[in-house]
Design a protein around this motif. Structure first.
Motif, PDB file in Angstrom:
ATOM      1  N   ILE A  41       0.846  -1.206   0.000  1.00  0.00           N
ATOM      2  CA  ILE A  41       0.000   0.000   0.000  1.00  0.00           C
ATOM      3  C   ILE A  41       0.875   1.247   0.000  1.00  0.00           C
ATOM      4  O   ILE A  41       0.617   2.212  -0.722  1.00  0.00           O
ATOM      5  N   ARG A  42       1.940   1.210   0.818  1.00  0.00           N
ATOM      6  CA  ARG A  42       2.838   2.384   0.856  1.00  0.00           C
ATOM      7  C   ARG A  42       3.437   2.646  -0.519  1.00  0.00           C
ATOM      8  O   ARG A  42       3.486   3.789  -0.987  1.00  0.00           O
ATOM      9  N   GLN A  43       3.894   1.592  -1.187  1.00  0.00           N
ATOM     10  CA  GLN A  43       4.487   1.778  -2.514  1.00  0.00           C
ATOM     11  C   GLN A  43       3.443   2.236  -3.526  1.00  0.00           C
ATOM     12  O   GLN A  43       3.742   3.030  -4.422  1.00  0.00           O
ATOM     13  N   GLN A  44       2.194   1.744  -3.373  1.00  0.00           N
ATOM     14  CA  GLN A  44       1.137   2.159  -4.281  1.00  0.00           C
ATOM     15  C   GLN A  44       0.810   3.644  -4.099  1.00  0.00           C
ATOM     16  O   GLN A  44       0.630   4.379  -5.070  1.00  0.00           O
ATOM     17  N   VAL A  45       0.749   4.093  -2.851  1.00  0.00           N
ATOM     18  CA  VAL A  45       0.480   5.517  -2.593  1.00  0.00           C
ATOM     19  C   VAL A  45       1.590   6.373  -3.188  1.00  0.00           C
ATOM     20  O   VAL A  45       1.327   7.408  -3.832  1.00  0.00           O
ATOM     21  N   ASP A  46       2.845   5.959  -3.011  1.00  0.00           N
ATOM     22  CA  ASP A  46       3.963   6.730  -3.572  1.00  0.00           C
ATOM     23  C   ASP A  46       3.893   6.764  -5.099  1.00  0.00           C
ATOM     24  O   ASP A  46       4.159   7.803  -5.722  1.00  0.00           O
ATOM     25  N   PHE A 168      -7.512  12.234  -0.618  1.00  0.00           N
ATOM     26  CA  PHE A 168      -7.596  10.840  -1.067  1.00  0.00           C
ATOM     27  C   PHE A 168      -6.391  10.043  -0.564  1.00  0.00           C
ATOM     28  O   PHE A 168      -6.535   8.907  -0.083  1.00  0.00           O
ATOM     29  N   PHE A 169      -5.210  10.662  -0.630  1.00  0.00           N
ATOM     30  CA  PHE A 169      -4.007   9.952  -0.190  1.00  0.00           C
ATOM     31  C   PHE A 169      -4.007   9.739   1.322  1.00  0.00           C
ATOM     32  O   PHE A 169      -3.443   8.777   1.821  1.00  0.00           O
ATOM     33  N   LYS A 170      -4.641  10.637   2.058  1.00  0.00           N
ATOM     34  CA  LYS A 170      -4.737  10.445   3.508  1.00  0.00           C
ATOM     35  C   LYS A 170      -5.547   9.199   3.835  1.00  0.00           C
ATOM     36  O   LYS A 170      -5.234   8.476   4.791  1.00  0.00           O
ATOM     37  N   VAL A 171      -6.608   8.952   3.047  1.00  0.00           N
ATOM     38  CA  VAL A 171      -7.406   7.744   3.266  1.00  0.00           C
ATOM     39  C   VAL A 171      -6.558   6.493   3.020  1.00  0.00           C
ATOM     40  O   VAL A 171      -6.578   5.531   3.799  1.00  0.00           O
ATOM     41  N   LEU A 172      -5.767   6.518   1.936  1.00  0.00           N
ATOM     42  CA  LEU A 172      -4.899   5.373   1.634  1.00  0.00           C
ATOM     43  C   LEU A 172      -3.852   5.185   2.725  1.00  0.00           C
ATOM     44  O   LEU A 172      -3.536   4.052   3.114  1.00  0.00           O
ATOM     45  N   ARG A 173      -3.305   6.287   3.218  1.00  0.00           N
ATOM     46  CA  ARG A 173      -2.328   6.194   4.307  1.00  0.00           C
ATOM     47  C   ARG A 173      -2.975   5.593   5.559  1.00  0.00           C
ATOM     48  O   ARG A 173      -2.319   4.877   6.324  1.00  0.00           O
ATOM     49  N   GLY A 174      -4.249   5.899   5.764  1.00  0.00           N
ATOM     50  CA  GLY A 174      -4.955   5.317   6.896  1.00  0.00           C
ATOM     51  C   GLY A 174      -5.030   3.804   6.795  1.00  0.00           C
ATOM     52  O   GLY A 174      -4.814   3.084   7.780  1.00  0.00           O
ATOM     53  N   GLU A 176      -2.925   1.981   5.176  1.00  0.00           N
ATOM     54  CA  GLU A 176      -1.548   1.504   5.368  1.00  0.00           C
ATOM     55  C   GLU A 176      -1.223   1.383   6.854  1.00  0.00           C
ATOM     56  O   GLU A 176      -0.683   0.362   7.310  1.00  0.00           O
ATOM     57  N   VAL A 177      -1.559   2.411   7.630  1.00  0.00           N
ATOM     58  CA  VAL A 177      -1.283   2.393   9.068  1.00  0.00           C
ATOM     59  C   VAL A 177      -2.057   1.270   9.746  1.00  0.00           C
ATOM     60  O   VAL A 177      -1.528   0.559  10.615  1.00  0.00           O
ATOM     61  N   LEU A 178      -3.330   1.078   9.338  1.00  0.00           N
ATOM     62  CA  LEU A 178      -4.140   0.012   9.925  1.00  0.00           C
ATOM     63  C   LEU A 178      -3.530  -1.359   9.638  1.00  0.00           C
ATOM     64  O   LEU A 178      -3.445  -2.214  10.539  1.00  0.00           O
ATOM     65  N   ALA A 179      -3.112  -1.581   8.399  1.00  0.00           N
ATOM     66  CA  ALA A 179      -2.514  -2.878   8.034  1.00  0.00           C
ATOM     67  C   ALA A 179      -1.222  -3.115   8.814  1.00  0.00           C
ATOM     68  O   ALA A 179      -0.974  -4.229   9.304  1.00  0.00           O
ATOM     69  N   LEU A 180      -0.385  -2.074   8.957  1.00  0.00           N
ATOM     70  CA  LEU A 180       0.870  -2.234   9.687  1.00  0.00           C
ATOM     71  C   LEU A 180       0.612  -2.457  11.181  1.00  0.00           C
ATOM     72  O   LEU A 180       1.317  -3.232  11.833  1.00  0.00           O
ATOM     73  N   PHE A 181      -0.418  -1.787  11.731  1.00  0.00           N
ATOM     74  CA  PHE A 181      -0.755  -1.997  13.136  1.00  0.00           C
ATOM     75  C   PHE A 181      -1.201  -3.434  13.375  1.00  0.00           C
ATOM     76  O   PHE A 181      -0.760  -4.085  14.333  1.00  0.00           O
ATOM     77  N   LEU A 182      -2.063  -3.940  12.501  1.00  0.00           N
ATOM     78  CA  LEU A 182      -2.500  -5.333  12.630  1.00  0.00           C
ATOM     79  C   LEU A 182      -1.321  -6.286  12.458  1.00  0.00           C
ATOM     80  O   LEU A 182      -1.221  -7.308  13.149  1.00  0.00           O
ATOM     81  N   ALA A 183      -0.404  -5.938  11.548  1.00  0.00           N
ATOM     82  CA  ALA A 183       0.766  -6.793  11.322  1.00  0.00           C
ATOM     83  C   ALA A 183       1.651  -6.856  12.557  1.00  0.00           C
ATOM     84  O   ALA A 183       2.110  -7.936  12.956  1.00  0.00           O
ATOM     85  N   VAL A 184       1.892  -5.687  13.181  1.00  0.00           N
ATOM     86  CA  VAL A 184       2.730  -5.667  14.391  1.00  0.00           C
ATOM     87  C   VAL A 184       2.072  -6.476  15.505  1.00  0.00           C
ATOM     88  O   VAL A 184       2.731  -7.224  16.236  1.00  0.00           O
ATOM     89  N   THR A 185       0.740  -6.329  15.637  1.00  0.00           N
ATOM     90  CA  THR A 185       0.023  -7.090  16.661  1.00  0.00           C
ATOM     91  C   THR A 185       0.151  -8.587  16.420  1.00  0.00           C
ATOM     92  O   THR A 185       0.424  -9.372  17.344  1.00  0.00           O
ATOM     93  N   MET A 186      -0.029  -8.997  15.173  1.00  0.00           N
ATOM     94  CA  MET A 186       0.072 -10.414  14.849  1.00  0.00           C
ATOM     95  C   MET A 186       1.505 -10.919  14.993  1.00  0.00           C
ATOM     96  O   MET A 186       1.738 -12.073  15.391  1.00  0.00           O
ATOM     97  N   LEU A 187       2.483 -10.081  14.677  1.00  0.00           N
ATOM     98  CA  LEU A 187       3.883 -10.477  14.867  1.00  0.00           C
ATOM     99  C   LEU A 187       4.177 -10.708  16.347  1.00  0.00           C
ATOM    100  O   LEU A 187       4.917 -11.633  16.703  1.00  0.00           O
TER     101      LEU A 187
END
Length: 301
Positions: A41-46, A168-174, A176-187
């Protein structure tokens, strides 16, 4: 050190704790899959930012006949319009391209954008303002144009189209942050599972490890089979996550988003291929580190 002995111990350990090993693999795969999704998602936003920021323009709207503001007292005069054009030319190379849009062109574009609407049928060309459409060599330098022209005589408003895209990009960044937060929790959950699995494995083989300790085996030699078990689980979890990322790319981006939204750009396989080593490496390092830490104290006899 005999590699055959270490590998046989790894096989025995994986068979004895098969259900726990499967749980570790699934946890690592899910967490790394979310982590990889966040990276994509981060690379897609960039990629979308680079694509759209290269196309957006700064619009300098000139005063119309009915405008009454501190900078407008009726329509912009020919002298004011020409002075604005000359000042824009002086800002090159910061200003890359300058395009002047008069009443007739503004009306034509308005009709194209809002055709078949009641507003388009009732508007007249003289109600739409003249404007300069400016493309910058670096879109982030919008402030230079804004500070130079906002509020000066003959200028009604200066607008940057990036302000619309930024929402629009702020929504995508949101996302991204949600996915990374879930990833850290699962890690974190995966780390706890790995540590618990290694403790159970060490407990079930405490007799063997005690004998190895009595005959003078080193800490590293005793821990190596356990760490290798965790690394195998982390490696498989990383490979599963990499496969999931590839499937997401094929079905979501290649088969759906790219044909449906042809007006924008999407990341390519290069982004996926650079993400896969990160996922596998993270799975292996995480498993090795978690197992090493959990075994340091437990295997002391």
């Amino acid at each position: 050190m005999r590699a055959h002995f270490v590998l046989s111990e790894v096989g025995i350990g994986l068979r004895r704790n098969l259900t726990m090993t499967i749980a570790v693999i699934i946890s690592v795969a899910v967490s790394l899959g979310l982590f990889g999704f966040g990276l994509l998602i981060r690379q897609q936003v960039d990629a979308m930012k680079n694509f759209w920021y290269d196309k957006v323009e700064v619009s300098i709207f000139l005063c119309n006949k009915d405008d009454r503001t501190p900078s407008c007292n009726g329509a912009v005069t020919p002298a004011q319009r020409e002075q604005i054009r000359q000042d824009l030319e002086r800002l090159k190379p910061t200003v890359k391209e300058i395009y002047y849009e008069d009443h007739a062109q503004a009306y034509q574009h308005f009709q194209e954008d809002l055709k078949d609407t009641a507003l388009a049928q009732n508007i007249t060309p003289d109600q739409l303002p003249e404007s300069f459409r400016v493309k910058l060599s670096d879109p982030t330098k919008y402030g230079i144009v804004a500070s130079a022209f906002a509020g000066r005589p003959g200028v009604y408003d200066v607008q940057d189209q990036r302000q619309v895209l930024d929402k629009f990009f702020k929504v995508l960044r949101g996302f991204e942050v949600l996915a990374l937060f879930l990833a850290v929790t699962m890690l974190f959950v995966a780390v706890l599972l790995i540590m618990n699995t290694m403790r159970v494995a060490a407990f079930s083989r405490r007799r063997e490890t005690s004998i190895m300790r009595l005959v003078g085996a080193s800490n590293f030699y005793i821990q190596l089979p356990f760490i290798t078990e965790a690394v195998v689980a982390g490696l498989i979890g990383g490979l599963v996550a990499a496969g999931a990322i590839c499937l997401i790319y094929v079905f979501l981006i290649d088969n759906y988003l790219r044909p449906t939204f042809q007006f924008t750009s999407f990341i390519g396989w290069d982004a996926v291929l650079t993400t896969i080593p990160v996922l596998i490496g993270t799975g292996v390092v995480l498993a090795a580190t978690a197992s090493f830490i959990s075994l340091r104290k437990y295997l002391k006899v």
